[in-house]
Write an enzyme that holds these catalytic residues in place. Structure first.
Site, PDB file in Angstrom:
ATOM      1  N   GLY A  22       0.811  12.194  -5.564  1.00 12.80           N
ATOM      2  CA  GLY A  22       1.718  13.049  -6.313  1.00 12.80           C
ATOM      3  C   GLY A  22       1.349  14.506  -6.127  1.00 12.80           C
ATOM      4  N   LYS A  32     -10.048   7.140   3.625  1.00 16.82           N
ATOM      5  CA  LYS A  32     -10.724   7.420   2.352  1.00 16.82           C
ATOM      6  C   LYS A  32     -12.093   6.748   2.299  1.00 16.82           C
ATOM      7  CE  LYS A  32      -6.221   7.955   0.229  1.00 16.82           C
ATOM      8  NZ  LYS A  32      -5.150   7.314  -0.573  1.00 16.82           N
ATOM      9  N   GLU A  69       6.569   5.396   3.093  1.00 13.13           N
ATOM     10  CA  GLU A  69       7.293   6.158   4.103  1.00 13.13           C
ATOM     11  C   GLU A  69       8.267   5.241   4.852  1.00 13.13           C
ATOM     12  OE1 GLU A  69       7.002   9.333   4.453  1.00 13.13           O
ATOM     13  OE2 GLU A  69       5.206   9.708   3.245  1.00 13.13           O
TER      14      GLU A  69
END
Length: 347
Positions: free
Chosen positions: A330, A227, A212
């Site tokens: 993705g 995560k 980003e």
């Protein structure tokens, strides 16, 4: 034939990717899984929630998004100003929640998920916020209402990590895991191993869309921490807070440090790890959680995982070491994880 009514909250890159996936695979899913998925509700933050009992025409909704036209312009659909209002007033079997991750209070995703579960809807999410901060709470709420709460896409997108461990390795006792869970940092470190310095590698990652404009969440390790919290909850049954994870990013790593590691036939990777450890007196085990740059020998399966690829090595009693490797980001890849969870709910 099972007819499934599905609402989708969050219609950005991931939400649109998932909508395209269930559209292109519609006939395949009917033929091979006996499932007819009908998208009845769609919401985004800007334009609220639209619902049509007989189903929305996915190409038409995608066209509205492409034109940045309000969802309420969909002909013949009921509109509410917010996703929460729409969820409370409409009916569906499954909610797919893919609003942006918020690691402070997990909103608005948390409210969407709680509302759907309370209404007896299965929930599938790629939103790391609710999963990181309240995975076990949400799973318990789902059980209370007799529905499923599934989160495969929150870790390694469509690469089946959570389902592999919880279902494919059922009965095996996991005592440790470590992995590359952030593609941006892995790409930067891979480029530095090829001769770039940190600034050059970051700029390259940004130019390719891997990082980003503000890369803080990735390069300082916060994404990998989220995560790690999810895996702690879902695999070890331990609810940890972000501050309980030892965290160090990659911003201070130099090209010279990387080269020194390479000269030793080793590699440096940003590794997220969880390990059960004794508290010292042998009476109680604790979960040690870390996200930090780690030097690995070339014999380690994670050492040769380069680019934006993710990987996780699981250590268990019956299967000493299992490594799962695949794409960790993705829209289509994340959509695959969501689709797998939807089909699991149907089963």
């Amino acid at each position: 034939m099972r007819h499934i009514r599905l609402s989708l909250v969050g219609f950005g890159v991931v939400g649109q990717g998932f909508a395209k996936l269930i559209m292109t695979k519609h006939d395949f899913l009917k033929q091979y899984y006996g499932v007819d998925i009908n998208l009845v509700g769609v919401a985004n933050a800007r334009y609220g929630f639209v619902y049509r009992q007989d189903g929305l025409h996915i190409p038409a909704v995608l066209q509205l998004a492409k034109e940045r036209s309000p969802l309420k312009n969909y002909p013949g659909a009921t509109h509410w100003d917010s996703a929460l209002e729409g969820l409370q007033a409409s009916r569906a079997n499954i909610l797919v929640e893919v609003t942006p991750t918020n690691l402070h209070d997990a909103e608005p995703g948390m409210s969407h998920i709680r509302t759907a579960l309370a209404k007896g809807m299965h929930v599938v999410t790629a939103n790391k916020g609710p999963a990181a901060l309240a995975a076990n709470e949400l799973i318990s709420l789902a059980h209370q209402h007799g529905v499923q709460m599934r989160m495969e896409s929150t870790v390694m997108a469509g690469t089946p990590v959570i389902s592999t461990i919880r279902e494919g390795m059922a009965g095996s006792q996991v005592f440790a895991m470590r992995g590359i869970l952030n593609g941006t940092t892995n790409y930067i470190l891979s480029e530095m191993a090829e001769g770039s310095d940190y600034v050059e590698a970051l700029e390259d990652a940004q130019s390719k869309g891997y990082a980003e404009t503000d890369p803080t969440a990735d390069v300082e390790g916060y994404d990998a921490v989220a995560k790690t919290l999810i895996l702690a909850a879902l695999i070890f049954g331990r609810t940890l807070k972000p501050e309980q994870v030892v965290r160090e990013g990659i911003t201070a790593i130099t090209r010279e440090q990387i080269q020194k590691v390479i000269d030793q036939d080793k590699r440096m990777k940003l590794i997220a790890s969880l390990q059960m450890v004794s508290d010292g007196d042998g009476k109680k085990t604790m979960l040690d959680a870390r996200v930090e740059p780690t030097i690995l020998p070339l014999t380690d399966p994670l050492a040769r995982v380069d680019g934006v690829t993710n990987a996780l090595t699981i250590h268990a009693d019956t299967l000493s070491e299992v490594t799962i490797m695949g794409p960790g980001a993705g829209s289509i890849q994340t959509g695959q994880g969501l689709l797998a969870d939807v089909l699991a709910c149907v089963r």
